[in-house]
Write an enzyme that holds these catalytic residues in place. Structure first.
Site, short mmCIF file in Angstrom:
data_model
loop_
_atom_site.label_atom_id
_atom_site.label_comp_id
_atom_site.label_asym_id
_atom_site.label_seq_id
_atom_site.Cartn_x
_atom_site.Cartn_y
_atom_site.Cartn_z
N LYS A 34 0.87 -1.19 0.00
CA LYS A 34 0.00 0.00 0.00
C LYS A 34 0.89 1.23 0.00
O LYS A 34 2.03 1.17 0.46
CB LYS A 34 -0.89 0.03 1.26
CG LYS A 34 -2.14 0.86 1.10
CD LYS A 34 -3.27 0.07 0.44
CE LYS A 34 -4.53 0.88 0.28
NZ LYS A 34 -5.67 0.05 -0.11
P1 NAD Z 1 -13.23 7.67 -2.62
O1 NAD Z 1 -12.22 8.69 -2.41
O2 NAD Z 1 -13.74 7.41 -4.00
O3 NAD Z 1 -14.50 7.94 -1.68
C1 NAD Z 1 -14.39 8.13 -0.31
C2 NAD Z 1 -15.76 8.55 0.21
O4 NAD Z 1 -15.72 8.62 1.64
C3 NAD Z 1 -16.19 9.92 -0.28
O5 NAD Z 1 -17.57 9.89 -0.59
C4 NAD Z 1 -15.96 10.82 0.93
O6 NAD Z 1 -16.82 11.94 0.96
C5 NAD Z 1 -16.30 9.86 2.06
N1 NAD Z 1 -15.70 10.25 3.33
C6 NAD Z 1 -14.43 10.62 3.58
N2 NAD Z 1 -14.28 10.93 4.88
C7 NAD Z 1 -15.49 10.74 5.45
C8 NAD Z 1 -15.97 10.90 6.77
N3 NAD Z 1 -15.17 11.30 7.75
N4 NAD Z 1 -17.27 10.61 7.01
C9 NAD Z 1 -18.09 10.20 6.02
N5 NAD Z 1 -17.68 10.03 4.75
C10 NAD Z 1 -16.39 10.31 4.47
O7 NAD Z 1 -12.62 6.31 -1.98
P2 NAD Z 1 -12.98 4.81 -2.33
O8 NAD Z 1 -12.04 4.34 -3.38
O9 NAD Z 1 -14.44 4.68 -2.53
O10 NAD Z 1 -12.54 4.09 -0.98
C11 NAD Z 1 -13.39 4.04 0.17
C12 NAD Z 1 -12.90 2.93 1.08
O11 NAD Z 1 -12.92 1.69 0.36
C13 NAD Z 1 -11.49 3.07 1.61
O12 NAD Z 1 -11.41 2.51 2.89
C14 NAD Z 1 -10.68 2.23 0.65
O13 NAD Z 1 -9.44 1.79 1.21
C15 NAD Z 1 -11.63 1.10 0.42
N6 NAD Z 1 -11.39 0.33 -0.80
C16 NAD Z 1 -11.40 0.92 -2.03
C17 NAD Z 1 -11.22 0.16 -3.16
C18 NAD Z 1 -11.31 0.72 -4.54
O14 NAD Z 1 -11.29 -0.06 -5.51
N7 NAD Z 1 -11.43 2.02 -4.71
C19 NAD Z 1 -10.97 -1.22 -3.04
C20 NAD Z 1 -10.97 -1.80 -1.78
C21 NAD Z 1 -11.19 -1.01 -0.67
#
Ligand code: NAD
Length: 438
Positions: A128
């Protein structure tokens, strides 16, 4: 009121302060991973001999990322790439741009990737990366310079057969395109396989955009079946409305469920009748906030946890479901779209309450699974149809759920512990077979 310029100045000043990894008082998220390893150790039999290798990341790189800002000054940001384990194959895991990124967080996220990749049996270790920055305060060209300099700094340890980054919070296909180009310029040839989550025209895979949300849906649907929750009309609450939360909300809705609450960084909205995720995204794009979404009422941030619902999908950040928020949750099923959203103490509480939790290392593995497909397609320069990708993804996610549910049943443990038993056994079997060099 803080202006964007003030905010940017504050962030940059903070980024110049003492690096977070020098703070010995603060074990942070990596402490949660260590606790999870402690919990699984009694189930590892003779392989427990090797368990210390799971507790120590294989390689940690901390880099200074200096860039010229548009105003001509120079700003320094702190960047990381951690390769937690490579016993089963190259390191694999995303890159996060966020103002709260710490080394401990990146270490934990890389360790969770080791577990996730092994839990769904992908031929990868865990890695990561991240930069402590709020990318919203940067112009597009500052963001490009930041991405390119960071990639250049970590290019000594990444590569298509060494360590393959991908998108995570606040990073996207454009950022992956800059990373791929920078790495390619450094090695003197186009190396599409160095990152996944790229735009389709640069060797990206069909289906990658929705893959994590799709995996959340497939594993969530299995859990609902197990918990006796009907998909038709099921009330779903989603925290985080980005790549994962948005896709999950859309796919659940298209299968007959009803999204009753959405929380993101801008607002929390609720509607008993259900929110159309497509309309919500249009509103967010048009107004920059979920507040004011027609047909939904804005509620207080803390009230998100107690909304009446059947399924809750935390899809934002770590440490959201805690001993404070867990008791309020009404859902029968929680599907962890985010990484590390539930603390171990809250996990125990949910278990006592009889809530079925699909753990992050299983629930959100759809993203890395299609990243794996992308990497395989790049190597062979032969691209699959979206249907092929979705069918393979659905099959892998469903089979992973069913086999972990079986292990959970056999040992009378949670799905999380079952995932750790299976994953840690696979990683440590590889370790034992490979032995120690020299
Ligand atoms: P992203 O940046 O696309 O979206 C993040 C979202 O979380 C946004 O809507 C933001 O407004 C919201 N957010 C941030 N801080 C917040 C808070 N304090 N309270 C409420 N909402 C909040 O990110 P993503 O890619 O969707 O990732 C989200 C999670 O999923 C992370 O934990 C990431 O590690 C995990 N994840 C992502 C992927 C992927 O393919 N993108 C894969 C596996 C896991």
């Amino acid at each position: 009121m803080t202006t964007p310029a003030d905010q940017k100045a504050q962030d940059i000043a903070r980024a110049q302060s003492i690096p977070s990894y020098l703070d010995p008082q603060h074990l942070g998220p990596y402490g949660i991973f260590l606790e999870q390893v402690e919990r699984v150790t009694p189930y590892l039999g003779k392989l427990a001999y090797w368990v210390e290798t799971l507790k120590r990341p294989k390689r940690i790189l901390v880099v200074d990322v200096p860039i010229h800002l548009d105003d001509g000054s120079v700003a320094h940001f702190e960047g990381y790439r951690v390769q937690h384990n490579t016993s089963r194959g190259p390191a694999k895991g995303g890159v996060r741009f966020h103002q709260d990124v710490t080394l401990s967080e990146v270490m934990a996220l890389s360790a969770w990737m080791t577990v996730k990749n092994a839990a769904v049996n992908l031929p990868y270790g865990g890695g990561k990366g991240g930069i402590r920055v709020d990318p919203r305060t940067l112009s597009n060209s500052e963001l490009e310079r930041l991405t390119r300099r960071y990639t250049s700094e970590i290019s000594i340890i990444i590569g298509p057969d060494k360590d393959i980054p991908a998108p995570d919070v606040n990073t996207n296909p454009q950022i992956m395109a800059w990373m791929m180009d920078t790495y390619s310029m450094n090695v003197g040839r186009t190396a599409t396989g160095v990152v996944t989550g790229k735009p389709i025209s640069l060797g990206g895979s069909l289906g990658r955009g929705d893959a994590t949300g799709r995996g959340v849906f497939v594993t969530g649907a299995e859990a609902m079946r197990q918990a006796g929750v009907d998909m038709q009309g099921a009330r779903v609450a989603v925290q985080g409305f980005g790549n994962v939360g948005n896709a999950a909300a859309r796919i659940f809705t298209s299968h007959g469920a009803k999204v009753v609450a959405i929380q993101d960084v801008t607002a929390t909205v609720y509607s008993e009748a259900g929110i159309d995720p497509v309309a919500a995204l249009d509103h967010l794009r048009a107004h920059g906030t979920l507040a004011g979404l027609p047909g939904a009422q804005e509620i207080a941030k803390g009230d998100f946890w107690s909304v009446p619902c059947d399924v809750m999908i935390p899809a934002a950040l770590e440490n959201q479901i805690t001993v404070d928020t867990a008791p309020k949750i009404t859902a029968k099923v929680i599907v962890e779209g985010a990484n590390g959203p539930t603390t171990p103490a809250a996990d125990d509480l949910l278990r006592e309450k009889g809530v079925l939790v699909v753990p992050d290392v299983l629930a959100n593995a759809g993203g890395v699974t299609v990243s794996y497909f992308e990497w395989v397609q790049d190597f062979s320069s032969f691209f699959w149809t979206e249907e092929e990708i979705n069918n393979r993804l659905d099959r892998i996610m469903r089979e992973a759920y069913l086999s972990l549910a079986d292990v959970a049943e056999r040992h009378k443990v949670t799905l999380r512990t079952a995932a750790y038993i299976v994953a840690c056994t696979r990683v440590l079997e590889s370790r034992a077979l490979r032995g120690l060099y020299p």
